[in-house]
Design an enzyme around this catalytic site. Structure first.
Site, mmCIF file in Angstrom:
data_model
loop_
_atom_site.group_PDB
_atom_site.id
_atom_site.type_symbol
_atom_site.label_atom_id
_atom_site.label_comp_id
_atom_site.label_asym_id
_atom_site.label_seq_id
_atom_site.Cartn_x
_atom_site.Cartn_y
_atom_site.Cartn_z
ATOM 1 C CE LYS A 78 -4.594 0.712 0.532
ATOM 2 N NZ LYS A 78 -5.746 -0.061 0.096
ATOM 3 C CG LEU A 179 -22.687 9.272 2.014
ATOM 4 C CD1 LEU A 179 -23.704 10.393 2.152
ATOM 5 C CD2 LEU A 179 -23.365 7.977 1.561
ATOM 6 C CB VAL A 182 -16.770 2.538 -1.645
ATOM 7 C CG1 VAL A 182 -17.490 1.224 -1.343
ATOM 8 C CG2 VAL A 182 -15.434 2.272 -2.313
ATOM 9 C CB SER A 262 -15.968 -0.260 1.471
ATOM 10 O OG SER A 262 -15.812 1.121 1.764
HETATM 11 N N1 NAI Z 1 -12.052 2.673 -3.598
HETATM 12 C C1 NAI Z 1 -11.982 1.364 -3.485
HETATM 13 O O1 NAI Z 1 -12.182 0.627 -4.447
HETATM 14 C C2 NAI Z 1 -11.696 0.738 -2.145
HETATM 15 C C3 NAI Z 1 -11.827 1.443 -0.972
HETATM 16 N N2 NAI Z 1 -11.620 0.812 0.223
HETATM 17 C C4 NAI Z 1 -11.747 1.542 1.483
HETATM 18 O O2 NAI Z 1 -13.083 2.075 1.585
HETATM 19 C C5 NAI Z 1 -13.036 3.324 2.274
HETATM 20 C C6 NAI Z 1 -13.648 4.399 1.384
HETATM 21 O O3 NAI Z 1 -12.908 4.470 0.177
HETATM 22 P P1 NAI Z 1 -13.314 5.474 -1.010
HETATM 23 O O4 NAI Z 1 -14.798 5.536 -1.099
HETATM 24 O O5 NAI Z 1 -12.519 5.057 -2.178
HETATM 25 O O6 NAI Z 1 -12.734 6.844 -0.445
HETATM 26 P P2 NAI Z 1 -13.205 8.330 -0.795
HETATM 27 O O7 NAI Z 1 -12.075 9.206 -0.450
HETATM 28 O O8 NAI Z 1 -13.767 8.402 -2.169
HETATM 29 O O9 NAI Z 1 -14.432 8.541 0.227
HETATM 30 C C7 NAI Z 1 -14.287 8.612 1.594
HETATM 31 C C8 NAI Z 1 -15.471 9.412 2.133
HETATM 32 O O10 NAI Z 1 -15.418 9.399 3.557
HETATM 33 C C9 NAI Z 1 -15.664 10.711 4.021
HETATM 34 N N3 NAI Z 1 -15.106 10.857 5.342
HETATM 35 C C10 NAI Z 1 -13.821 11.086 5.710
HETATM 36 N N4 NAI Z 1 -13.729 11.150 7.049
HETATM 37 C C11 NAI Z 1 -14.968 10.934 7.537
HETATM 38 C C12 NAI Z 1 -15.524 10.873 8.846
HETATM 39 N N5 NAI Z 1 -14.766 11.068 9.921
HETATM 40 N N6 NAI Z 1 -16.862 10.629 8.973
HETATM 41 C C13 NAI Z 1 -17.633 10.446 7.886
HETATM 42 N N7 NAI Z 1 -17.161 10.505 6.620
HETATM 43 C C14 NAI Z 1 -15.850 10.737 6.449
HETATM 44 C C15 NAI Z 1 -15.052 11.610 2.959
HETATM 45 O O11 NAI Z 1 -15.573 12.938 3.014
HETATM 46 C C16 NAI Z 1 -15.445 10.889 1.691
HETATM 47 O O12 NAI Z 1 -16.720 11.272 1.229
HETATM 48 C C17 NAI Z 1 -11.558 3.573 2.633
HETATM 49 O O13 NAI Z 1 -11.299 3.051 3.921
HETATM 50 C C18 NAI Z 1 -10.814 2.742 1.589
HETATM 51 O O14 NAI Z 1 -9.532 2.366 2.024
HETATM 52 C C19 NAI Z 1 -11.326 -0.519 0.306
HETATM 53 C C20 NAI Z 1 -11.206 -1.256 -0.837
HETATM 54 C C21 NAI Z 1 -11.298 -0.686 -2.155
HETATM 55 O O1 AKG Z 2 -8.563 -0.655 -5.426
HETATM 56 C C1 AKG Z 2 -7.373 -0.676 -5.733
HETATM 57 O O2 AKG Z 2 -6.878 0.096 -6.600
HETATM 58 C C2 AKG Z 2 -6.422 -1.654 -5.110
HETATM 59 C C3 AKG Z 2 -7.013 -2.432 -4.004
HETATM 60 C C4 AKG Z 2 -6.852 -1.778 -2.684
HETATM 61 O O3 AKG Z 2 -5.991 -0.974 -2.458
HETATM 62 C C5 AKG Z 2 -7.766 -2.150 -1.622
HETATM 63 O O4 AKG Z 2 -8.567 -3.055 -1.834
HETATM 64 O O5 AKG Z 2 -7.705 -1.543 -0.536
#
Ligand code: NAI
Ligand code: AKG
Length: 368
Positions: A78, A179, A182, A262
């Protein structure tokens, strides 16, 4: 203070510093028994380097387990970039990051995570082939949050089946934290099932947008202020933001029957999995529930194929069901059951996959 003890579980930790672009990043490679390390790159305004290091060490270890659970030939890695995604991102910064990834000569593949977008990696991709999840227009498999959110839906279905005897998501109440890429898609899918949602986010625009979407899709949305989400009157908690949110302070506040979301590293410590079990709260291990994105980006190296990705993502339902059953039979937490499952798989592959060397594993050079 940095010490080898702190990184004793990891193979390699790389600090990346580029004064011209202001890039300060850390890449952590946890374990490459199953193949080259793979894991997204997170961008956050970490308070200090220790916080960033802690995050990347935990996240990369989680990827080792996630890759094993999803049965892809990758190991755990990572990256984190220290910076504010709203103000500090630039094409040059991601190009500099791409150069550091390239310097690892195929030991680390990366793409999006929290705070980064597929477009950022179009810039990084100019410097290295070891980038996954760029937009389809650039030959990639596109936004990995699409299969990640679908995987969360399959995880929720498996959980509903276990709890209520039906995998229908309708008629239930869900508390969604975050929101973003994911969480928003998961919220939309649940609204389309007529679900009642409690939502929290620090981004007001996302909250407004999901309220508007509920008028089009159905269901209902109640906005909850920050940490009040932990006490929402919901059946299932769906964490889709930060990790560490299942801890000594929050567990006592939960009225949920299950937690399936997620966010990476939801448990602050392993003991919190036992505490959830003691409280009768069914926990879907994060790295199984959120493996849809990994399944897509790992598959991308064979050439984009949506059907294969969909098949792999649907399998999250069966894997999670198996983990729930194992936990029940053995009287252990679901997290421990998942870890045992992954560790056994890694152990069984040790002889076949010795320490990864890019030059020895020609199959990963398909895009070079
Ligand atoms: N994008 C992906 O395909 C994957 C994401 N994840 C995990 O899922 C989670 C979300 O990822 P994404 O949606 O890609 O990130 P993102 O950055 O698009 O969304 C995160 C959201 O959480 C909000 N946020 C931040 N701090 C907060 C809090 N204290 N309370 C409420 N909301 C808060 C942000 O404003 C944002 O809307 C992360 O933990 C990430 O590591 C895991 C696997 C794959
Ligand atoms: O979603 C990706 O680009 C890689 C996978 C990943 O970092 C995760 O599942 O947390």
């Amino acid at each position: 203070m940095l010490s080898f003890e702190k990184i004793s579980e990891h193979e390699q930790v790389v600090f990346c510093n580029d004064e011209d672009t202001g890039l300060q990043a850390i890449i952590a490679i946890h374990n490459t028994t199953l193949g080259p390390a793979l894991g997204g790159c997170r961008m956050r305004p970490y308070a200090n380097v220790d916080e960033a290091l802690e995050d990347v060490l935990r996240l990369s270890k989680g990827m080792t387990y996630k890759c094993a659970a999803a049965d892809v030939d990758f190991g755990g890695g990572k990256a984190v970039i220290i910076g504010d995604p709203d103000t500090d991102r630039s094409p040059e910064l991601f190009r500099a990051f791409g150069q550091f990834v390239e310097s690892l000569n195929g030991r680390f593949y990366t793409g999006t995570d929290m705070g980064t977008t597929p477009d950022d990696f179009v810039h990084a991709r100019k410097e290295t082939n070891c980038i996954v999840g760029v937009p389809e227009a650039y030959g990639g498999s596109g936004d990995s949050s699409v299969p990640t959110s679908l995987g969360v839906i399959y995880g929720l279905k498996a959980t509903c089946k276990m709890l209520y005897g039906t995998d229908s998501l309708a008629g239930k109440r869900y508390a969604i934290q975050g929101l973003g890429k994911v969480g928003f898609k998961v919220a939309e899918a649940l609204l389309a099932e007529g679900a009642k949602l409690f939502v929290s986010d620090i981004n007001q625009e996302a909250l407004l947008e999901i309220s508007m979407r509920s008028e089009q899709l159905g269901g209902s949305v109640k906005i909850v202020a920050g940490p009040d989400i932990y006490e929402a009157e919901a059946d299932i908690f769906v964490p889709c933001a930060l990790g560490g949110i299942i801890n000594d302070e929050t567990i006592g506040r939960f009225k949920f029957e299950a937690i399936v979301g997620s966010a990476n590293n939801q448990l602050l410590h392993m003991k919190h999995a036992d505490m959830l079990r003691d409280r009768g709260i069914l926990y879907g291990p994060d790295y199984i529930v959120n493996s849809g994105g990994l399944i897509q980006v790992a598959d991308e190296l064979y050439g984009p194929n949506k059907e294969r990705v969909l098949r792999g993502t649907k399998a999250i339902y069966e894997t999670l069901t198996e983990i729930y059953l194992q936990s029940d039979i053995r009287g252990i937490s679901t997290h421990e059951a998942a870890n045992d499952f992954c560790e056994a798989r890694i152990e069984s592959r040790k002889k076949r996959n010795s320490f990864f060397s890019h030059n020895k594993r020609l199959k990963w050079q398909v895009r070079n």
